[in-house]
Motif scaffolding. Structure first.
Motif, mmCIF file in Angstrom:
data_model
loop_
_atom_site.group_PDB
_atom_site.id
_atom_site.type_symbol
_atom_site.label_atom_id
_atom_site.label_comp_id
_atom_site.label_asym_id
_atom_site.label_seq_id
_atom_site.Cartn_x
_atom_site.Cartn_y
_atom_site.Cartn_z
ATOM 1 N N GLU A 24 -15.283 29.270 19.733
ATOM 2 C CA GLU A 24 -15.656 28.264 18.743
ATOM 3 C C GLU A 24 -16.908 27.572 19.272
ATOM 4 O O GLU A 24 -16.845 26.842 20.267
ATOM 5 N N ARG A 110 -3.391 21.209 16.323
ATOM 6 C CA ARG A 110 -4.519 21.660 15.503
ATOM 7 C C ARG A 110 -4.221 23.061 14.980
ATOM 8 O O ARG A 110 -3.973 23.987 15.744
ATOM 9 N N SER A 111 -4.265 23.206 13.672
ATOM 10 C CA SER A 111 -3.964 24.502 13.057
ATOM 11 C C SER A 111 -5.200 25.397 13.024
ATOM 12 O O SER A 111 -6.332 24.914 13.004
ATOM 13 N N ILE A 112 -4.936 26.680 13.013
ATOM 14 C CA ILE A 112 -5.966 27.713 12.906
ATOM 15 C C ILE A 112 -5.637 28.538 11.669
ATOM 16 O O ILE A 112 -4.482 28.918 11.453
ATOM 17 N N ASP A 113 -6.660 28.834 10.866
ATOM 18 C CA ASP A 113 -6.449 29.580 9.628
ATOM 19 C C ASP A 113 -6.166 31.049 9.905
ATOM 20 O O ASP A 113 -6.941 31.726 10.590
ATOM 21 N N LEU A 123 -6.934 36.735 11.525
ATOM 22 C CA LEU A 123 -7.656 35.501 11.788
ATOM 23 C C LEU A 123 -8.672 35.312 10.679
ATOM 24 O O LEU A 123 -9.546 36.154 10.477
ATOM 25 N N THR A 124 -8.564 34.212 9.930
ATOM 26 C CA THR A 124 -9.467 33.956 8.811
ATOM 27 C C THR A 124 -10.214 32.628 8.981
ATOM 28 O O THR A 124 -10.902 32.193 8.063
ATOM 29 N N ASP A 125 -10.074 32.006 10.130
ATOM 30 C CA ASP A 125 -10.728 30.730 10.399
ATOM 31 C C ASP A 125 -12.218 30.965 10.624
ATOM 32 O O ASP A 125 -12.608 31.642 11.576
ATOM 33 N N ASP A 126 -13.045 30.411 9.751
ATOM 34 C CA ASP A 126 -14.496 30.622 9.834
ATOM 35 C C ASP A 126 -15.123 30.045 11.096
ATOM 36 O O ASP A 126 -16.226 30.439 11.474
ATOM 37 N N ASP A 127 -14.449 29.117 11.750
ATOM 38 C CA ASP A 127 -14.995 28.488 12.950
ATOM 39 C C ASP A 127 -14.726 29.269 14.230
ATOM 40 O O ASP A 127 -15.267 28.939 15.285
#
Length: 153
Positions: A24, A110-113, A123-127
């Motif tokens: 990140e 803290r959640s992760i998409d 994993l779809t979290d853009d960050d």
């Protein structure tokens, strides 16, 4: 639909947790996947009461002292639909990430998409950018924390 394929839902359900490391910005982040199911249904059900995903992803740190929740070779300690911090015993709801007891009471992980598709977790979290399965072994807690919890496992 996009995202990086992490693992099978079945793997997370069978092992109780599964961890990976992602980037990140300029920092590496540890992420833990945990089963999410209504307690009455048990960990292994494909649908939970919180929106249909059998797995959730959280940053792999207790909100109280940044203690790892999942450790290599041990996994995450889970009990009654919660992920338990091995140091002080704070229990985080596996589906919501919230804690209502112990040193971390009133905080939320803290959640992760992620998305679950066709039995796989993506994993779809853009960050975050996926780096590798597992966790770095550079923080010196290989033997685990010195617990001050009243809980025993």
């Amino acid at each position: 639909m996009s995202g990086y394929r992490l693992t099978a839902v079945e793997t997370v359900l069978e092992e109780g947790s599964w961890a990976f490391t992602a980037r990140e910005g300029d920092a590496d982040r540890e992420v833990v996947l945990v089963p999410c199911a209504d307690e009455s249904d048990g960990w292994g059900d494909e649908v939970d009461s919180g929106g249909g995903q059998p797995v959730r992803a959280w940053i792999n740190r207790c909100t109280h002292e940044a203690q790892r929740l999942h450790r290599e070779g041990v996994g995450a300690v889970t009990r009654g639909g919660s992920v338990v911090c091995p140091k002080h015993g704070s229990a985080f709801d596996a589906c919501e990430g919230s804690c209502d007891n112990g040193e971390a009471a009133g905080t939320t992980l803290r959640s992760i998409d992620i998305e679950v598709r066709d039995g796989a977790v993506f994993l779809t979290d853009d960050d975050l950018t996926y780096l590798y399965e597992g966790l770095p072994d550079d923080d010196g807690d290989a033997d685990g924390p010195a617990s001050s919890s009243h809980l025993t496992f």
